[in-house]
Scaffold this active site. Structure first.
Site, mmCIF file in Angstrom:
data_model
loop_
_atom_site.group_PDB
_atom_site.id
_atom_site.type_symbol
_atom_site.label_atom_id
_atom_site.label_comp_id
_atom_site.label_asym_id
_atom_site.label_seq_id
_atom_site.Cartn_x
_atom_site.Cartn_y
_atom_site.Cartn_z
ATOM 1 N N ASP A 103 5.673 -4.331 -4.535
ATOM 2 C CA ASP A 103 6.148 -4.648 -5.753
ATOM 3 C C ASP A 103 7.271 -5.475 -5.179
ATOM 4 O O ASP A 103 8.484 -4.877 -4.695
ATOM 5 C CB ASP A 103 6.629 -3.406 -6.587
ATOM 6 N N HIS A 104 7.434 -6.857 -5.108
ATOM 7 C CA HIS A 104 8.134 -7.582 -4.555
ATOM 8 C C HIS A 104 9.699 -7.216 -4.907
ATOM 9 O O HIS A 104 10.603 -7.495 -4.203
ATOM 10 C CB HIS A 104 8.012 -8.965 -4.066
ATOM 11 N N HIS B 25 7.317 -4.904 -12.085
ATOM 12 C CA HIS B 25 8.603 -5.059 -11.876
ATOM 13 C C HIS B 25 9.691 -4.437 -12.816
ATOM 14 O O HIS B 25 10.610 -4.061 -12.390
ATOM 15 C CB HIS B 25 8.831 -6.732 -11.542
HETATM 16 C C1 BG6 Z 1 5.484 -12.702 -9.877
HETATM 17 C C2 BG6 Z 1 4.582 -12.949 -11.063
HETATM 18 O O1 BG6 Z 1 4.800 -11.151 -9.473
HETATM 19 O O2 BG6 Z 1 6.770 -12.392 -9.682
HETATM 20 C C3 BG6 Z 1 5.268 -14.271 -11.483
HETATM 21 O O3 BG6 Z 1 3.331 -12.821 -10.789
HETATM 22 C C4 BG6 Z 1 6.663 -14.412 -11.392
HETATM 23 O O4 BG6 Z 1 4.383 -14.751 -12.357
HETATM 24 C C5 BG6 Z 1 7.075 -13.843 -10.041
HETATM 25 O O5 BG6 Z 1 7.002 -15.620 -11.466
HETATM 26 C C6 BG6 Z 1 8.650 -13.815 -10.209
HETATM 27 O O6 BG6 Z 1 9.444 -13.429 -9.119
HETATM 28 P P1 BG6 Z 1 10.891 -13.881 -8.692
HETATM 29 O O7 BG6 Z 1 11.088 -13.318 -7.356
HETATM 30 O O8 BG6 Z 1 10.831 -15.247 -8.744
HETATM 31 O O9 BG6 Z 1 11.715 -13.363 -9.642
#
Ligand code: BG6
Length: 488
Positions: free
Chosen positions: A179-180, A242
């Protein structure tokens, strides 16, 4: 660090180019990769090793947070990269891969530790896991680990099925579910901030906190992902993973010197204490939205249903806001508000903690000018922490004056989420990965919302692109006497 072979499925894909190669490169520069590190990139297309290395180099020059300036260093990094054609359904391709990996392990005298990274569509997860097992790739005398991208399932049942399937090849402690958001440096700091600062620790409960607001606003629309996004919506794309992970990371109370086991145990406790939402209560606790045409930073943009490949009749959610309650001793009666959406006014992920107002006292200063104390964690794109306090206005002594104490990091010094995550997985540290229990409990909590959305049991509120979402999202807080902070 132990020698490792990094086996990347989806090596010619977008994520590999934008995130994975730059992360590996920055880890290499920081000397955070194992001394012996070998990468096997896999993809359907026929590509020579040279062409593969050239495309990795191109992605570094385009996306690395650090400039690529030292050619010798770059060559040394790229020398570990090999490419192999692999059709995920072809058993023979896995056998061939195994032969190549074993040969390389022998040549370099590498310990047979294998990291399998699935940067491919979810429809391939099960086939790949089965073939890793059946080909013998997974039967190594070293360690084996699996890094897997989201989406982990489409709903509770499909997530359970997928997990059961993966568990035939990998033990839970070998699975690193990415989960980045958990890799974002500020999210990784939340635990330490609370644990090592008595000043915060003392305040971390319903005694002092009035409400918590978790926002992840985006300016982008669906871009080229219509086929995926129209099936998942904001609820599956951002909320189930997230946003609930951010809630867990904020709400946990950890013992001193806690281990990754403690973190996971406490996160699970938070999820178990979330008051479940019945389908008939979704409407009063959740706002579903979809963007109409509007303008983002002065540029006109089309509405969701006019985006290429999105059906005119789509009822998909591009925005979701929700009110949640954690029913435990720390958080009882503190509403947690969460919102996320596409085509909003600004890109910003932040957590705002609004403190309770002390009882109005007899002071010489005008109480109406007093603001609540706010503790703000800016997660991205900028990283920072600020605290809003009240002081006396020197010009108008009868009034309060709010001041902000601010800390901001310099962006280029901050590692990217994928650097943190790959580094941790190579070390076998699961703290910032989603454990199956968390994933399952998140789907369980979200399932009534999925059902209500699917049955159109809740209204779909429209909002203009470039706004902060539908008015109903403001009403969700207004009912409790609050408002979203920093919408201007
Ligand atoms: C991803 C989603 O997990 O996270 C995308 O699939 C989203 O739709 C992205 O744009 C948002 O990540 P960050 O790091 O730019 O907030």
């Amino acid at each position: 660090m132990e020698a490792t072979t990094f086996v990347l499925f989806g090596a010619t894909g977008d994520l590999a180019k934008r995130k994975i190669y730059p992360a590996l490169y920055n880890l290499f520069i920081d000397q955070k990769l194992p001394q012996s590190f070998s990468v096997f990139g896999l993809g359907r297309r026929e590509v020579s090793d040279e062409a593969f290395r050239a495309s990795v180099e191109h992605s570094l020059r385009t996306f690395s947070r650090r400039e690529v300036s030292d050619q010798e260093q770059l060559n040394s990094f790229l020398s570990g990269f090999r490419y192999s054609v692999l059709d995920v359904g072809h058993k023979e391709d896995y056998k061939k891969l195994l032969g190549m990996i074993e040969q390389r392990e022998k040549e370099l005298d590498l310990a047979p530790n294998r990291m399998f990274y699935l940067s491919v569509g979810p429809e391939f997860f099960e086939t790949i896991a089965t073939n890793i097992k059946e080909s013998g790739l997974g039967a190594t005398s070293g360690w084996k680990r699996l890094m897997i991208e989201k989406p982990f399932g489409h709903d509770l049942q499909s997530a359970r099925d997928l997990n059961e399937h993966l568990s035939k090849t990998f033990e839970e402690n070998e699975v690193f579910r990415i989960d980045h958001y958990l890799g974002k440096p500020m999210v990784q700091k939340l635990e330490v901030l609370q644990q090592s600062n008595p000043v915060l620790q003392a305040l971390w409960s319903n005694r002092y906190i009035a409400n918590v607001q978790i926002t992840a606003n985006e300016t982008v629309g669906v871009e080229e992902r219509a086929g995926y996004y129209d099936k998942v919506g904001a609820v599956r794309d951002m909320f189930q993973n997230h946003m609930l992970q951010l809630l867990m990371m904020l709400a946990i109370h950890l013992p001193k010197n806690s281990t990754s086991k403690d973190v996971r145990f406490k996160k699970k406790m938070v999820m178990e204490s979330l008051e479940p939402l019945e389908k008939e209560h979704v409407q009063s606790h959740v706002v579903r939205g979809q963007y109409d045409a509007g303008s983002i930073q002065g540029k006109p943009v089309v509405g969701y249903t006019s985006e290429p490949s999105i059906p005119q009749s789509s009822m998909n959610d591009t925005f979701i806001a929700a009110r949640l309650q954690i029913d435990d001793v720390f958080w009882r009666d503190v509403p947690f508000y969460i919102r996320t959406g596409k085509r909003l006014k600004e890109k910003s992920t932040r957590i705002v903690i609004e403190f309770k107002e002390p009882l109005k006292q007899q002071t010489k200063v005008n109480d109406d000018t007093r603001v609540p104390n706010l503790l703000v964690f800016e997660i991205s794109p900028n990283e920072g922490i600020s605290l809003q306090l009240n002081t006396r206005d020197p010009q108008h002594k009868g009034e309060f004056k709010p001041i902000q104490i601010d800390f901001h990091s310099i962006r280029s010094d901050v590692p990217e989420a994928y650097e943190n995550l790959i580094h941790d997985a190579l070390h076998g540290d699961p703290t910032f990965f989603a454990h199956w229990d968390e994933v399952e409990l998140s789907w369980k909590w979200v399932q009534p919302i999925l059902n209500a959305f699917q049955e159109n049991a809740v209204p779909l509120h429209h909002y203009s692109a470039g706004s902060y979402g539908p008015a109903e999202s403001d009403a969700l807080l207004a009912r409790d006497g609050y408002h979203w902070w920093f919408d201007s």
